[in-house]
Scaffold this active site. Structure first.
Site, PDB file in Angstrom:
ATOM      1  N   PHE A 123      55.844  45.524  36.938  1.00 24.01           N
ATOM      2  CA  PHE A 123      55.766  44.857  35.635  1.00 24.01           C
ATOM      3  C   PHE A 123      56.514  45.696  34.586  1.00 24.01           C
ATOM      4  O   PHE A 123      56.380  46.915  34.572  1.00 24.01           O
ATOM      5  CB  PHE A 123      54.279  44.736  35.270  1.00 24.01           C
ATOM      6  CG  PHE A 123      53.991  43.833  34.123  1.00 24.01           C
ATOM      7  CD1 PHE A 123      54.102  42.455  34.265  1.00 24.01           C
ATOM      8  CD2 PHE A 123      53.583  44.352  32.909  1.00 24.01           C
ATOM      9  CE1 PHE A 123      53.805  41.610  33.197  1.00 24.01           C
ATOM     10  CE2 PHE A 123      53.294  43.513  31.844  1.00 24.01           C
ATOM     11  CZ  PHE A 123      53.406  42.140  31.991  1.00 24.01           C
ATOM     12  N   ASP A 200      48.233  49.560  39.984  1.00 26.04           N
ATOM     13  CA  ASP A 200      47.979  48.549  38.960  1.00 26.04           C
ATOM     14  C   ASP A 200      47.414  47.318  39.676  1.00 26.04           C
ATOM     15  O   ASP A 200      48.101  46.688  40.479  1.00 26.04           O
ATOM     16  CB  ASP A 200      49.278  48.212  38.218  1.00 26.04           C
ATOM     17  CG  ASP A 200      49.021  47.339  36.999  1.00 26.04           C
ATOM     18  OD1 ASP A 200      48.100  46.506  37.059  1.00 26.04           O
ATOM     19  OD2 ASP A 200      49.748  47.482  35.998  1.00 26.04           O
ATOM     20  N   TYR A 225      41.608  39.862  31.963  1.00 24.64           N
ATOM     21  CA  TYR A 225      41.812  38.508  31.420  1.00 24.64           C
ATOM     22  C   TYR A 225      42.567  37.581  32.368  1.00 24.64           C
ATOM     23  O   TYR A 225      42.830  36.443  32.028  1.00 24.64           O
ATOM     24  CB  TYR A 225      42.535  38.566  30.065  1.00 24.64           C
ATOM     25  CG  TYR A 225      43.837  39.340  30.040  1.00 24.64           C
ATOM     26  CD1 TYR A 225      45.001  38.794  30.566  1.00 24.64           C
ATOM     27  CD2 TYR A 225      43.903  40.612  29.487  1.00 24.64           C
ATOM     28  CE1 TYR A 225      46.187  39.503  30.557  1.00 24.64           C
ATOM     29  CE2 TYR A 225      45.080  41.327  29.462  1.00 24.64           C
ATOM     30  CZ  TYR A 225      46.217  40.775  29.994  1.00 24.64           C
ATOM     31  OH  TYR A 225      47.395  41.480  29.979  1.00 24.64           O
ATOM     32  N   LYS A 226      42.929  38.075  33.557  1.00 22.90           N
ATOM     33  CA  LYS A 226      43.628  37.233  34.533  1.00 22.90           C
ATOM     34  C   LYS A 226      42.574  36.581  35.448  1.00 22.90           C
ATOM     35  O   LYS A 226      41.811  35.759  34.974  1.00 22.90           O
ATOM     36  CB  LYS A 226      44.671  38.068  35.257  1.00 22.90           C
ATOM     37  CG  LYS A 226      45.776  38.518  34.263  1.00 22.90           C
ATOM     38  CD  LYS A 226      46.810  39.445  34.825  1.00 22.90           C
ATOM     39  CE  LYS A 226      47.894  39.689  33.773  1.00 22.90           C
ATOM     40  NZ  LYS A 226      48.828  40.754  34.137  1.00 22.90           N
ATOM     41  N   ARG A 374      55.873  30.492  38.574  1.00 22.98           N
ATOM     42  CA  ARG A 374      54.706  31.036  39.272  1.00 22.98           C
ATOM     43  C   ARG A 374      53.585  30.004  39.263  1.00 22.98           C
ATOM     44  O   ARG A 374      53.301  29.390  38.233  1.00 22.98           O
ATOM     45  CB  ARG A 374      54.180  32.300  38.581  1.00 22.98           C
ATOM     46  CG  ARG A 374      55.133  33.460  38.599  1.00 22.98           C
ATOM     47  CD  ARG A 374      54.449  34.731  38.114  1.00 22.98           C
ATOM     48  NE  ARG A 374      53.790  34.565  36.820  1.00 22.98           N
ATOM     49  CZ  ARG A 374      53.168  35.542  36.181  1.00 22.98           C
ATOM     50  NH1 ARG A 374      53.092  36.747  36.708  1.00 22.98           N
ATOM     51  NH2 ARG A 374      52.602  35.322  35.004  1.00 22.98           N
TER      52      ARG A 374
HETATM   53  C1  LIG Z   1      49.485  41.478  33.141  1.00 20.26           C
HETATM   54  C2  LIG Z   1      49.932  42.850  33.530  1.00 20.26           C
HETATM   55  C3  LIG Z   1      49.907  43.901  32.609  1.00 20.26           C
HETATM   56  C4  LIG Z   1      49.499  43.635  31.184  1.00 20.26           C
HETATM   57  O1  LIG Z   1      49.241  44.778  30.481  1.00 20.26           O
HETATM   58  P1  LIG Z   1      48.553  44.718  29.045  1.00 20.26           P
HETATM   59  O2  LIG Z   1      48.646  46.092  28.590  1.00 20.26           O
HETATM   60  O3  LIG Z   1      47.169  44.200  29.255  1.00 20.26           O
HETATM   61  O4  LIG Z   1      49.325  43.748  28.207  1.00 20.26           O
HETATM   62  C5  LIG Z   1      50.262  45.162  33.043  1.00 20.26           C
HETATM   63  N1  LIG Z   1      50.663  45.382  34.325  1.00 20.26           N
HETATM   64  C6  LIG Z   1      50.719  44.374  35.225  1.00 20.26           C
HETATM   65  C7  LIG Z   1      51.132  44.651  36.623  1.00 20.26           C
HETATM   66  C8  LIG Z   1      50.372  43.088  34.852  1.00 20.26           C
HETATM   67  O5  LIG Z   1      50.447  42.095  35.731  1.00 20.26           O
END
Ligand SMILES: *Cc1c(COP(=O)(O)O)cnc(C)c1O
Length: 414
Positions: A123, A200, A225-226, A374
């Protein structure tokens, strides 16, 4: 295969009743983006309202000591079994990006090393944050190139490891590919090189069983939140294996991580245990949403969730083969369910206008530039009939050419 088969699968689905635990005001919407923002739980709505009216409204500042102060650890303990951690190893705090910064910085300092290994499918926020952490330590990122569909493997990472690498940091499930990395093998490979493994879990927590303790994982972060349905911007989590906690120092030593925060001591001394990785005041309303979402996943059980998740993605891929494969699409996720998380990606040269046309027809996927759509399947509320119907709408939008009514790119540039 007919739509009746999808209906029969819904009727046999042991988790189907969990849909009733969600606030779904518009049942016509087929929501396939729960991997980005989960739906609200009814209990979350109730808890947040109660926190507003009672704990905040009536309790005022007294609620800190009565109810709120221990929540980040209590909810962390609730999440622990879902990710294979033990009580006292998980804290709810900050955002995933911030937790990544805290843990990666602490890990480099503890190992005395300077470089971080990751892969190019990670990400973007992880890339930015880890780059900053490595540079601050006087080192740099070492970026492995991963297969566009299969994600990173030990063979991609191993050549980059040596005595300067302090951290190997990967996503357990790739945000674009949906590929599930081999946490066991990659963690062992990092350890062989003397590095710590930092995972992560943003796209696996709540949908794929994670075995942090079993694989001796050092550190992890992720979103609530996912698939955990905590609510927009709900605070993230961090995991630090218990025996490492005393050896790591957070780079943001705030008062919430102090051994005796209400002593207002001018000198920092870290709290024992996981609390030392807290920084400042937690967002209580959002924590209540996270608490409800995590409780619901814990109640349903991560093994049952995974079983349905695999069924859903297998069903989607079968429908993809039947209806979409001949329409210019390419599958962007692994076909082997053992190597796949909870979402499925497809590529198409007109992905952006197709996604816009779908949204106008009440099917909500998400688009990731330049050519990826997705499809997130959330086992607690996604039905097999929804998958069937969504693929039919998908095929219709392409076959009829309806997507041509939409701008070709997010900027409207053709
Ligand atoms: C959604 C996601 C994030 C989001 O990070 P925030 O700091 O909560 O905005 C980070 N890493 C991965 C791999 C994600 O899928």
């Amino acid at each position: 295969m007919t739509r009746d088969d999808a209906l029969a699968t819904d009727n046999a689905d042991l988790l189907s009743e969990y849909r009733d635990h969600f606030h779904i005001p518009d049942a016509d919407v087929i929501y396939l983006d729960g991997n980005s923002l989960g739906r609200p739980t009814l209990e979350g709505v109730e808890r947040i309202e109660n926190t507003l009216h009672e704990e905040w409204g009536r309790g005022l500042v007294r609620s800190w000591r009565r109810e709120w102060i221990g929540l980040p650890e209590q909810i962390g303990d609730l999440l622990a079994p879902i990710i294979g951690a033990s009580p006292g190893e998980v804290l709810i705090a900050d955002q995933t990006s911030v937790n990544l910064f805290k843990l990666a910085s602490a890990a480099l300092a503890a190992t005395g090393r300077t470089d971080i290994v990751l892969d190019d499918s990670n990400f973007p926020s992880d890339l930015y944050v880890l780059d900053a952490v490595a540079r601050a330590a006087g080192g740099h990122l070492r970026i492995a190139s991963a297969d566009r569909t299969a994600g990173p493997t030990v063979d991609d990472l191993d050549p980059l490891l040596d005595e300067h690498v302090g951290v190997v940091s990967l996503s357990h499930v790739g945000f674009k590919t949906g590929a599930l990395a081999d946490m066991h093998e990659i963690t062992a490979t990092a350890h062989n090189a003397g590095a710590l493994a930092l995972w992560d879990l943003s796209h696996s927590a709540g949908v794929v069983p994670v075995d942090l303790n079993a694989y001796n994982v050092d550190l992890a972060v992720g979103c609530t939140y996912k698939y955990l349905n905590g609510g927009p911007g709900a605070p993230a989590f961090l995991y630090v294996r218990w025996d490492l906690q005393e050896h790591l120092a957070t780079p943001i030593p705030g008062w919430f991580g102090h051994a005796d925060m209400f002593a207002f001591d001018p000198t920092y001394s870290p709290a024992p245990g996981i609390r030392r990785f807290a920084a400042g005041t937690p967002p209580i309303l959002s924590l209540r949403g996270a608490q409800a979402g995590i409780s619901l996943s814990a109640e349903a059980g991560i093994e049952a969730i995974r079983t349905k998740s695999v069924q859903l993605t297998e069903f989607l891929i079968a429908r993809y083969d039947a209806r979409l494969a001949g329409l210019g699409f390419a599958l962007g996720s692994p076909r082997n369910p053992d190597r796949r998380g909870g979402h499925v990606s497809v590529h198409h040269p007109h992905a952006y206008p197709i996604a816009q046309a779908l949204i106008d027809r009440n099917v909500i996927p998400d688009f990731r530039a330049p050519d990826t759509i997705r499809l997130g399947l959330a086992p607690l509320y996604t039905a097999f009939t929804e998958v069937w119907d969504a693929v039919e709408v998908f095929a219709d939008v392409v076959e009829s050419g309806a997507y041509r009514d939409y701008p070709a790119t997010p900027e409207g540039v053709t």
